[in-house]
Design a protein around this motif. Structure first.
Motif, PDB file in Angstrom:
ATOM      1  N   TYR A   1       7.956   6.120   2.764  1.00  0.00           N
ATOM      2  CA  TYR A   1       6.886   5.482   3.521  1.00  0.00           C
ATOM      3  C   TYR A   1       7.314   5.088   4.937  1.00  0.00           C
ATOM      4  O   TYR A   1       6.518   5.178   5.876  1.00  0.00           O
ATOM      5  CB  TYR A   1       6.363   4.265   2.755  1.00  0.00           C
ATOM      6  CG  TYR A   1       5.787   4.624   1.406  1.00  0.00           C
ATOM      7  CD1 TYR A   1       4.765   5.554   1.304  1.00  0.00           C
ATOM      8  CD2 TYR A   1       6.275   4.059   0.231  1.00  0.00           C
ATOM      9  CE1 TYR A   1       4.237   5.909   0.060  1.00  0.00           C
ATOM     10  CE2 TYR A   1       5.755   4.401  -1.008  1.00  0.00           C
ATOM     11  CZ  TYR A   1       4.740   5.328  -1.087  1.00  0.00           C
ATOM     12  OH  TYR A   1       4.236   5.677  -2.309  1.00  0.00           O
ATOM     13  N   GLU A   2       8.533   4.652   5.097  1.00  0.00           N
ATOM     14  CA  GLU A   2       8.997   4.291   6.440  1.00  0.00           C
ATOM     15  C   GLU A   2       9.006   5.508   7.353  1.00  0.00           C
ATOM     16  O   GLU A   2       8.576   5.433   8.514  1.00  0.00           O
ATOM     17  CB  GLU A   2      10.397   3.672   6.358  1.00  0.00           C
ATOM     18  CG  GLU A   2      10.424   2.303   5.702  1.00  0.00           C
ATOM     19  CD  GLU A   2      11.819   1.701   5.679  1.00  0.00           C
ATOM     20  OE1 GLU A   2      12.258   1.193   6.727  1.00  0.00           O
ATOM     21  OE2 GLU A   2      12.460   1.745   4.619  1.00  0.00           O
TER      22      GLU A   2
ATOM     23  N   GLY B   1       1.771   1.967   5.095  1.00  0.00           N
ATOM     24  CA  GLY B   1       2.194   0.576   5.295  1.00  0.00           C
ATOM     25  C   GLY B   1       1.954  -0.270   4.050  1.00  0.00           C
ATOM     26  O   GLY B   1       2.812  -1.068   3.645  1.00  0.00           O
ATOM     27  N   LYS B   2       0.786  -0.074   3.414  1.00  0.00           N
ATOM     28  CA  LYS B   2       0.467  -0.823   2.182  1.00  0.00           C
ATOM     29  C   LYS B   2       1.415  -0.425   1.046  1.00  0.00           C
ATOM     30  O   LYS B   2       1.904  -1.279   0.303  1.00  0.00           O
ATOM     31  CB  LYS B   2      -0.978  -0.551   1.776  1.00  0.00           C
ATOM     32  CG  LYS B   2      -2.005  -1.102   2.756  1.00  0.00           C
ATOM     33  CD  LYS B   2      -3.415  -0.672   2.358  1.00  0.00           C
ATOM     34  CE  LYS B   2      -4.437  -1.131   3.398  1.00  0.00           C
ATOM     35  NZ  LYS B   2      -5.795  -0.637   3.071  1.00  0.00           N
TER      36      LYS B   2
ATOM     37  N   LYS C   1       4.949  -1.946   1.532  1.00  0.00           N
ATOM     38  CA  LYS C   1       5.032  -3.352   1.134  1.00  0.00           C
ATOM     39  C   LYS C   1       5.112  -3.488  -0.383  1.00  0.00           C
ATOM     40  O   LYS C   1       5.913  -4.276  -0.912  1.00  0.00           O
ATOM     41  CB  LYS C   1       3.824  -4.124   1.671  1.00  0.00           C
ATOM     42  CG  LYS C   1       3.857  -4.353   3.174  1.00  0.00           C
ATOM     43  CD  LYS C   1       2.639  -5.146   3.619  1.00  0.00           C
ATOM     44  CE  LYS C   1       2.670  -5.371   5.139  1.00  0.00           C
ATOM     45  NZ  LYS C   1       1.466  -6.124   5.594  1.00  0.00           N
ATOM     46  N   LEU C   2       4.284  -2.709  -1.084  1.00  0.00           N
ATOM     47  CA  LEU C   2       4.286  -2.743  -2.540  1.00  0.00           C
ATOM     48  C   LEU C   2       5.621  -2.240  -3.098  1.00  0.00           C
ATOM     49  O   LEU C   2       6.173  -2.834  -4.041  1.00  0.00           O
ATOM     50  CB  LEU C   2       3.137  -1.884  -3.078  1.00  0.00           C
ATOM     51  CG  LEU C   2       2.981  -1.824  -4.603  1.00  0.00           C
ATOM     52  CD1 LEU C   2       2.703  -3.224  -5.164  1.00  0.00           C
ATOM     53  CD2 LEU C   2       1.871  -0.861  -4.985  1.00  0.00           C
TER      54      LEU C   2
ATOM     55  N   GLN D   1       8.564  -2.247  -1.570  1.00  0.00           N
ATOM     56  CA  GLN D   1       9.613  -3.227  -1.273  1.00  0.00           C
ATOM     57  C   GLN D   1       9.535  -4.422  -2.217  1.00  0.00           C
ATOM     58  O   GLN D   1      10.566  -4.931  -2.667  1.00  0.00           O
ATOM     59  CB  GLN D   1       9.492  -3.681   0.184  1.00  0.00           C
ATOM     60  CG  GLN D   1       9.876  -2.603   1.192  1.00  0.00           C
ATOM     61  CD  GLN D   1       9.593  -3.007   2.622  1.00  0.00           C
ATOM     62  OE1 GLN D   1       8.739  -3.873   2.884  1.00  0.00           O
ATOM     63  NE2 GLN D   1      10.291  -2.389   3.561  1.00  0.00           N
ATOM     64  N   ARG D   2       8.304  -4.837  -2.545  1.00  0.00           N
ATOM     65  CA  ARG D   2       8.133  -5.952  -3.481  1.00  0.00           C
ATOM     66  C   ARG D   2       8.640  -5.573  -4.872  1.00  0.00           C
ATOM     67  O   ARG D   2       9.348  -6.346  -5.525  1.00  0.00           O
ATOM     68  CB  ARG D   2       6.659  -6.348  -3.555  1.00  0.00           C
ATOM     69  CG  ARG D   2       6.406  -7.605  -4.390  1.00  0.00           C
ATOM     70  CD  ARG D   2       4.945  -7.903  -4.483  1.00  0.00           C
ATOM     71  NE  ARG D   2       4.248  -6.941  -5.337  1.00  0.00           N
ATOM     72  CZ  ARG D   2       2.929  -6.923  -5.530  1.00  0.00           C
ATOM     73  NH1 ARG D   2       2.172  -7.816  -4.915  1.00  0.00           N
ATOM     74  NH2 ARG D   2       2.393  -6.027  -6.313  1.00  0.00           N
TER      75      ARG D   2
END
Length: 390
Positions: free
Chosen positions: A182-183, A210-211, A214-215, A217-218
């Motif tokens: 994703y990055e 981007g969404k 974040k998911l 990484q969480r």
């Protein structure tokens, strides 16, 4: 000069100085087929069907790879004096195959076209642009075959030759997204937005990436915490001199021990089995500092509904553990009922699972205790069958 008495170029079948033709011996030309297939008509027919002259349908990539004759024709087809012209023809051939959804065949054409261009001594600007197109087209074919990594590499190669090639950037964005990079997807979308005049679609990819980032990484943070928690529990178990035979289970389907890090206390999931009635009780969290007596006292403070013989009272119980240091494992009674779980585990040394099992029998039934000890495996099997039937 009439030429009747001469043979220009020594043509076969005519003797120099004579005007008569002599039949030529050509049997050697068919020697391989004759020797190989003379005794098997079916094999001969199969051979003829695989011969380019007799083929009734367009060969696939696999056909070409497995047929030296087809490989030779393929090589002749592309062995031309002008690589750029023929690479253009190959590109058009690939595009036509792509439209027909013959992606594997299209990849062969694009690959040969790339090979033709890259064989040039020097690559000028138009040639680099053309290579970018070829790599991008091959990336599209790879993508539709589900080869995301190959498509990603081809799109990357296209951008090496033409960094602002929009279609290559778009293809790379898609590949990065579907491969969960994703990055990289966000960075590539940013470059593509600078090139594209209409960036609505690219912007939506960037927002979605981007969404997802974040998911991801969480979830990674949660997994790291989970793995650290598992490591802490396993370290605590090892420090108590206990070995667990199985791997850490999937917590979605199996109970596992927990560790109170502030107090340094382990709690285990435990099942108590009652051989007299083939009944059992599950304790989700049995603290290691708690004794068997205390745990059973809470359970048998009132009479169990299945205890028709009134045999399971707190002062009439003996607890057995399974000794896995023996082969086959055998049941061993705990010497003292008031022994804490931690001390019992140290005595056991080896346990079968992170979910502990103990067997509880009435003291006053010596016959049952003897039968249980001598037929331990049969009792375990009966419990297993009953649990699976529920």
């Amino acid at each position: 000069m009439d030429g009747a008495s001469e043979n220009p170029g020594n043509l076969p079948g005519v003797r120099a100085g004579e005007g008569e033709e002599e039949e030529e011996d050509v049997s050697h030309l068919n020697e391989g087929v004759t020797l190989k297939y003379s005794e098997n008509v079916e094999d001969l027919l199969a051979y003829l069907k695989s011969h380019p002259m007799f083929m009734t349908k367009e060969p696939t990539v696999e056909d070409i790879d497995n047929n030296p004759l087809l490989q030779g024709i393929q090589a002749l087809k592309y062995d031309q004096d002008n690589p750029l012209e023929y690479s253009e023809e190959l590109k058009e051939e690939g595009n036509d195959l792509f439209k027909k959804k013959k992606y594997r065949e299209a990849i062969v054409s694009y690959s040969e076209a790339i090979k033709q261009v890259e064989s040039l001594p020097e690559l000028d600007h138009p040639s680099k642009d053309f290579l970018a197109v070829l790599y991008t087209n091959r990336a599209a074919a790879q993508y539709y075959l589900g080869n995301r990594r190959s498509a990603m590499l081809d799109a990357t190669n296209a951008l090496k030759h033409k960094p602002d090639h929009l279609k290559a950037l778009q293809r790379l964005c898609l590949c990065f997204f579907e491969l969960e990079y994703y990055e990289d997807c966000i960075k590539t979308c940013t470059v593509a937005l600078a090139v594209s005049k209409d960036g609505i679609k690219i912007k939506s990819w960037k927002d979605d990436a981007g969404k997802k980032l974040k998911l991801k990484q969480r979830n990674e943070r949660k997994e790291q915490l989970k793995q650290q928690k598992i490591k802490n529990v396993q370290t605590a178990i090892q420090s108590r001199g206990v070995k667990v035979k199985t791997k850490w289970p999937d917590e979605s389907f199996a109970p596992v021990p927990s560790l109170d890090t502030a107090l340094g206390v382990l709690s285990w999931p435990v099942t108590f089995f009652y051989p007299e009635y083939l009944e059992c009780d599950f304790i989700e969290s049995f603290e290691e500092s708690c004794s068997f007596y205390e745990q059973l006292l809470m359970m048998f403070d009132t009479k169990a509904p299945w205890d028709t013989n009134d045999s399971h009272t707190i002062d009439n119980l003996i607890v057995y553990y399974e000794d896995f240091t023996e082969t086959p494992p055998k049941p061993v009674p705990l010497e003292r009922p008031k022994i804490p779980l931690k001390d019992a585990l140290t005595k056991q040394q080896v346990v079968d699972d992170y979910h502990l099992s103990y067997f509880v029998l009435p003291k006053n039934n010596s016959k049952l205790n003897e039968l249980f000890s001598s037929n331990f495996s049969k009792f375990k099997l009966k419990f297993k069958e009953k649990l699976h039937s529920k």
